[in-house]
Each structure stands twice: as structure tokens, then as C-alpha cells.
Write an enzyme that holds these catalytic residues in place. Structure first.
Site, short mmCIF file in Angstrom:
data_model
loop_
_atom_site.label_atom_id
_atom_site.label_comp_id
_atom_site.label_asym_id
_atom_site.label_seq_id
_atom_site.Cartn_x
_atom_site.Cartn_y
_atom_site.Cartn_z
N GLY A 1 0.95 -0.98 -0.07
CA GLY A 1 -0.04 -0.17 -0.06
C GLY A 1 0.86 1.26 -0.13
O GLY A 1 1.97 1.16 0.44
N GLN B 1 2.67 10.23 1.86
CA GLN B 1 3.89 9.56 1.78
C GLN B 1 4.84 9.98 0.65
O GLN B 1 6.09 9.89 0.68
CB GLN B 1 3.76 8.00 1.87
N CYS C 1 6.25 0.45 7.71
CA CYS C 1 5.60 1.80 7.28
C CYS C 1 7.08 2.42 6.37
O CYS C 1 8.02 2.51 7.08
CB CYS C 1 5.37 2.78 8.07
N LEU C 2 6.83 2.40 5.06
CA LEU C 2 8.02 3.05 4.11
C LEU C 2 8.38 4.45 4.88
O LEU C 2 9.63 4.77 4.51
CB LEU C 2 7.59 3.16 2.86
N HIS D 1 -4.36 1.15 7.77
CA HIS D 1 -3.11 1.73 7.73
C HIS D 1 -2.79 2.97 6.68
O HIS D 1 -2.50 4.09 7.30
CB HIS D 1 -1.96 0.70 7.35
N GLU D 2 -3.25 2.72 5.39
CA GLU D 2 -2.97 3.79 4.62
C GLU D 2 -4.05 5.10 4.91
O GLU D 2 -3.83 6.27 4.89
CB GLU D 2 -3.52 3.45 3.06
N HIS E 1 -2.72 7.55 7.46
CA HIS E 1 -1.93 8.47 6.74
C HIS E 1 -2.53 9.70 6.39
O HIS E 1 -1.93 10.86 6.35
CB HIS E 1 -1.09 7.90 5.55
NI NI Z 1 2.60 3.49 6.27
#
Ligand code: NI
Length: 187
Positions: free
Chosen positions: A51, A56, A94-95, A136-137, A140
Site C-alpha cells: 500500500g 507519503q 511503514c515506508l 493503515h493507509e 496516513h
Molecule cells: Ni505507512
């Protein structure tokens, strides 16, 4: 409502970049938005994420992508309703917070209303890893990160390491990793 996207500034953002903490605004689908979605998908796949959310990549708009191995789903202006189901725990990555894994409790089933990058609306139910990735997304979009699920002391320690720049930029993945063969793994 107009979205101005600086396409030349699109790149993966990591904590403590303030963009990650802003609440994102509603999206009006334009050609620029479609281009941003395309680049977001490229960055997600290049990093083996399942994702990726617009903040991000430095774009504070309410949109994200999820692909847990069976195809890309675009979520633009999503609304999530929890469905009666159990809570599950999983360690997420998480990136934008490289090298950190946090166990997060989330509801197993959700109903999502959103539209895709062609502006087509849809309502779908999701469960398991997909439901987790979507939650999760969606966090953000409200400026929320996995470190917010840590206990207060651990959070201070982890945030401090990032702010001092001492945290090694270890390879990580978004929620969990996708290996291109329909399986997910963490690396
Ligand atoms: Ni993330």
C-alpha cells in the site's frame, strides 16, 4: 476545490517530514491527480509495499493505493465503516518510518466507499490483510503513523532516534511486503 500538485517534488517522505503529520484534503480528480496516482503506484511497487498513501509522496490529498497481490485498488476520498468482526493484531511496517515494526490492533472487516482515479464511485467490503492495509493507509490521510500505536515511552525513544537522525535508513516495507507472487513477507 482545486488540487495543485507539485509533480516534480514527488518522492518518498520519511518521518519527521511535517507533511506526514498534516490532515489531507478532499480530492478533485484531475489529470494531475491521475499522474500523481501513477507515480505513487510506481513508488509502491519499487519498494515492495502492499500500500501507499499520497502524503507519503508529499501530496496532502485523501487518496491511497493497496495491492496485496491480486491487483491494484485505488481509493480516492475514502470513507471507512467498521463492520461487526473481531480485532486482530499484526506487526506492521511503514515506508515512511523505516526500520520500525509496530504491533497494531485493527478491526478485521470494513466497508469502504471511495472512487477510483477515473472518478468512478464504488462501495466494497474488505477483510484480513486488505482491511488492515486500508486502515493503515487511511491513517496516513489523517496524519497518523504506526509509531502513534506504541506505548508512550517507546514512542519517545523511537521518535528521538529519528529526530537526531540516528535511526539507520534500514530497508522496510508498507504494512507488509509483496513479493510479486501473491505472497506477502516482511523483510
Ligand atoms: Ni505507512
Amino acid at each position: 476545490m482545486q488540487n495543485e500538485i507539485a509533480l516534480d517534488k514527488i518522492r518518498l517522505r520519511t518521518f519527521p517530514d511535517p507533511i506526514l503529520r498534516k490532515r489531507s484534503g478532499e480530492v478533485e480528480v484531475t489529470q494531475q491527480v491521475k499522474e500523481a496516482v501513477k507515480r505513487m503506484a510506481g513508488i509502491m511497487y519499487a519498494n515492495n509495499g502492499i500500500g501507499l498513501a499520497a502524503p507519503q509522496i508529499g501530496v496532502n490529498l485523501r487518496m491511497f493505493l493497496v495491492d496485496t497481490g491480486d491487483g491494484l485498488i485505488e481509493f480516492i476520498n475514502p470513507t471507512i465503516v467498521p463492520l461487526k468482526s473481531r480485532m486482530t493484531k499484526m506487526e506492521e511496517g511503514c515506508l515512511s518510518v523505516p526500520g520500525v515494526g509496530v504491533e497494531v490492533r485493527r478491526i478485521d472487516k470494513i466497508k469502504v466507499s471511495a472512487c477510483d482515479s477515473s472518478g468512478r464511485p464504488f462501495v466494497r467490503e474488505f477483510s484480513g490483510l486488505k482491511a488492515r492495509a486500508i486502515q493503515h493507509e487511511n491513517d496516513h490521510l489523517d496524519g497518523k503513523l504506526i509509531i502513534d500505536y506504541l506505548n508512550p515511552l517507546s514512542r519517545i525513544v523511537v521518535e528521538g532516534k529519528f529526530r537526531r537522525g540516528g535511526k539507520k535508513q534500514k530497508k522496510t516495507c508498507e504494512v507488509a511486503c509483496y513479493d510479486g507472487e501473491g505472497r506477502t513477507r516482511r523483510s
